[in-house]
Design an enzyme around this catalytic site. Structure first.
Site, short mmCIF file in Angstrom:
data_model
loop_
_atom_site.label_atom_id
_atom_site.label_comp_id
_atom_site.label_asym_id
_atom_site.label_seq_id
_atom_site.Cartn_x
_atom_site.Cartn_y
_atom_site.Cartn_z
N LYS A 140 -18.75 -1.06 12.36
CA LYS A 140 -19.64 -0.42 11.06
C LYS A 140 -20.95 0.22 11.73
O LYS A 140 -21.76 0.87 10.79
CB LYS A 140 -20.00 -1.32 10.03
CG LYS A 140 -18.68 -1.75 9.06
CD LYS A 140 -19.18 -2.66 7.95
CE LYS A 140 -18.07 -2.54 6.79
NZ LYS A 140 -18.18 -3.74 6.06
N HIS A 196 -8.19 -4.75 8.49
CA HIS A 196 -7.56 -4.00 7.28
C HIS A 196 -6.23 -3.41 7.26
O HIS A 196 -6.06 -2.56 6.52
CB HIS A 196 -8.71 -2.72 7.05
CG HIS A 196 -10.03 -2.80 6.61
ND1 HIS A 196 -10.26 -3.60 5.48
CD2 HIS A 196 -11.22 -2.66 7.46
CE1 HIS A 196 -11.78 -3.58 5.57
NE2 HIS A 196 -12.23 -3.23 6.80
N ASP A 222 -12.05 -11.58 4.96
CA ASP A 222 -12.87 -10.39 4.71
C ASP A 222 -13.10 -9.97 3.20
O ASP A 222 -14.01 -9.57 2.79
CB ASP A 222 -12.01 -9.33 5.59
CG ASP A 222 -13.12 -8.16 5.53
OD1 ASP A 222 -14.51 -8.10 5.58
OD2 ASP A 222 -12.72 -6.91 5.63
FE LIG Z 1 -14.10 -3.99 7.63
FE LIG Z 2 -15.73 -6.90 6.81
#
Ligand SMILES: [Fe+2]
Ligand SMILES: [Fe+2]
Ligand SMILES: [Fe+2]
Length: 425
Positions: free
Chosen positions: A277, A327, A355
């Protein structure tokens, strides 16, 4: 089992990973740490330093901006020669490293890597730390001055760069270090090596030099915690996200019946899962509304970036995949690798549930934190659709108010990870 023998991660490779992660903040300018490491080590070479000191300067250059997490701070630092708030990132970097024994020797020079030379002498720090700090300050400002020229006229711009630096000799920079720079600037090779392609290759080669400092599992955990701070402080909305995902994933793993060593490795994967990120533009991460298709396509690259930051670390392979797969869906519908269900390990599935759970309870720029009944509803639906693992979702739903507290950071028993770097703010 001896965790050190089992993991055998070399510190040097972790330092490289920190630089890769922090450099992503620069978006299209992702080689600043490498360039500063190179320039500083070449200055050290010119000054006749020993090989260990040259290696130290290289690593210090890689790490010097570990206190920079936002695109905005990065661009201010690289677009201005001088900035009154530069000390903020120096202080964050210092606080991140000072209590981690294998990297603590870098903390004071990082604290002072924007302190002018004529002030360093008045401070109660060793001559060595003062010198190393000033060499990094010099290398950093050489890079910032040279950046606009790397791709085009760097060989013609050399004299102008030297002239800019000369204006600060004796005030910002030690005369002896600037003299070493005068010698270095004669070499075309010195400047050409700073080009993106060459500096990446150079750093890659330097990364193969072992530090002969293997990290124990607790040390790797502590370093992963430091890395999680770097990404979590990118935005107030993600503050503590990685730490809480790690707490929750570790707890669910122990309830699932995994060994304590597996649980600790899952915790590390949780701490590292969102490192990518750092490459997300601040305005997307903080957008106070739904993201559009282009923004989503940029967001969906972050777990691959996590993979890219960590994949070179020998011995960390499975932990890297657990982090990078956070993910992915059981039904193959996630991103970005689309592993088949058998390839999606239980560890990765645990992190995926932790998450989603944690992200839901946390405030986001476009919504408030979701209350527990709705969190359970959402993860239930995701399990029914084959996005999350059914057994792990069932586990998360048991004692759900306790899970909720862990995700929120309100459970003192599972709140030992977090240390406030700036308790007075
Ligand atoms: Fe993520
Ligand atoms: Fe995350
Ligand atoms: Fe810098």
């Amino acid at each position: 089992m001896d965790a050190r023998a089992e993991l055998n991660i070399d510190l040097r490779q972790m330092v490289m990973a920190i630089e890769t992660a922090v450099s992503l903040v620069g978006m299209n300018d992702t080689n600043h740490g490498k360039q500063v490491g190179y320039i500083a080590s070449q200055l050290g070479h010119q000054l006749g330093y020993s090989d260990p000191d040259i290696q130290y300067l290289f690593e210090l250059g890689l790490l010097h901006d570990c206190g920079v997490s936002t695109e905005q701070m990065h661009s201010t630092l690289v677009n201005h020669f001088d900035w009154k708030d530069a000390h903020i990132h120096c202080e964050i970097g210092y606080r991140l490293l000072k209590d981690f024994e294998p990297l603590a020797r870098f903390a004071i020079p990082i604290f002072h890597h924007h302190t002018p030379w004529n002030e360093l002498g008045k401070l109660d720090i060793s001559a060595r730390d003062a010198g190393m700090a000033n060499l990094i300050f010099l290398a950093d400002r050489i890079d910032v001055t040279a950046v606009p020229h790397y791709k085009t006229d760097i060989l013609l711009a050399r004299d102008d760069i030297v002239h800019t630096i000369d204006n600060y000799t004796g005030t910002y920079f030690d005369l002896a270090y600037v003299s070493a720079f005068h010698e270095l600037k004669i070499s075309e090779a010195f400047w050409i090596a700073l080009d993106d392609r060459h500096i990446t290759r150079y750093t890659w080669d330097m990364g193969k030099v072992t530090s002969n400092t293997p990290l124990s599992l607790p040390q790797l955990r502590q370093l992963s915690l430091i890395m999680s701070y770097i990404v979590d402080q990118k935005s107030p909305f993600t503050a503590q996200h990685s730490v809480r995902v790690a707490d929750l994933a570790k707890y669910l793993a122990s309830q699932y019946g995994l060994t304590s060593e597996q649980c600790e490795k899952i915790e590390i994967a949780g701490l590292l899962h969102d490192l990518g990120k750092l490459h997300m533009p601040d305005n997307i991460l903080e957008k106070p509304g739904p993201v559009d298709d282009i923004e989503r396509s940029i967001m969906n690259q972050h777990s691959y970036e996590t993979y890219e930051i960590l994949r070179h670390i020998e011995g960390l392979n499975e932990v890297v995949l657990w982090a990078a797969y956070h993910h992915e869906g059981i039904n193959g519908g996630g991103y970005p690798f689309h592993p088949s269900a058998p390839e999606l390990s239980v560890e990765a599935r645990l992190i995926a549930v932790a998450d989603v759970f944690q992200a839901l309870v946390q405030d986001r720029p476009y919504r408030k934190g979701v209350p527990l009944p709705k969190v359970l509803d959402i993860i239930e639906k995701m399990a029914s659709m084959g996005k999350l693992d059914r057994d792990i979702v069932n586990l998360a739903k048991q004692h759900s108010s306790e899970r909720f507290k862990i995700a929120k950071g309100e459970d003192p028993l599972h709140n030992q990870n977090y240390i406030d770097l700036f308790p007075e703010r």
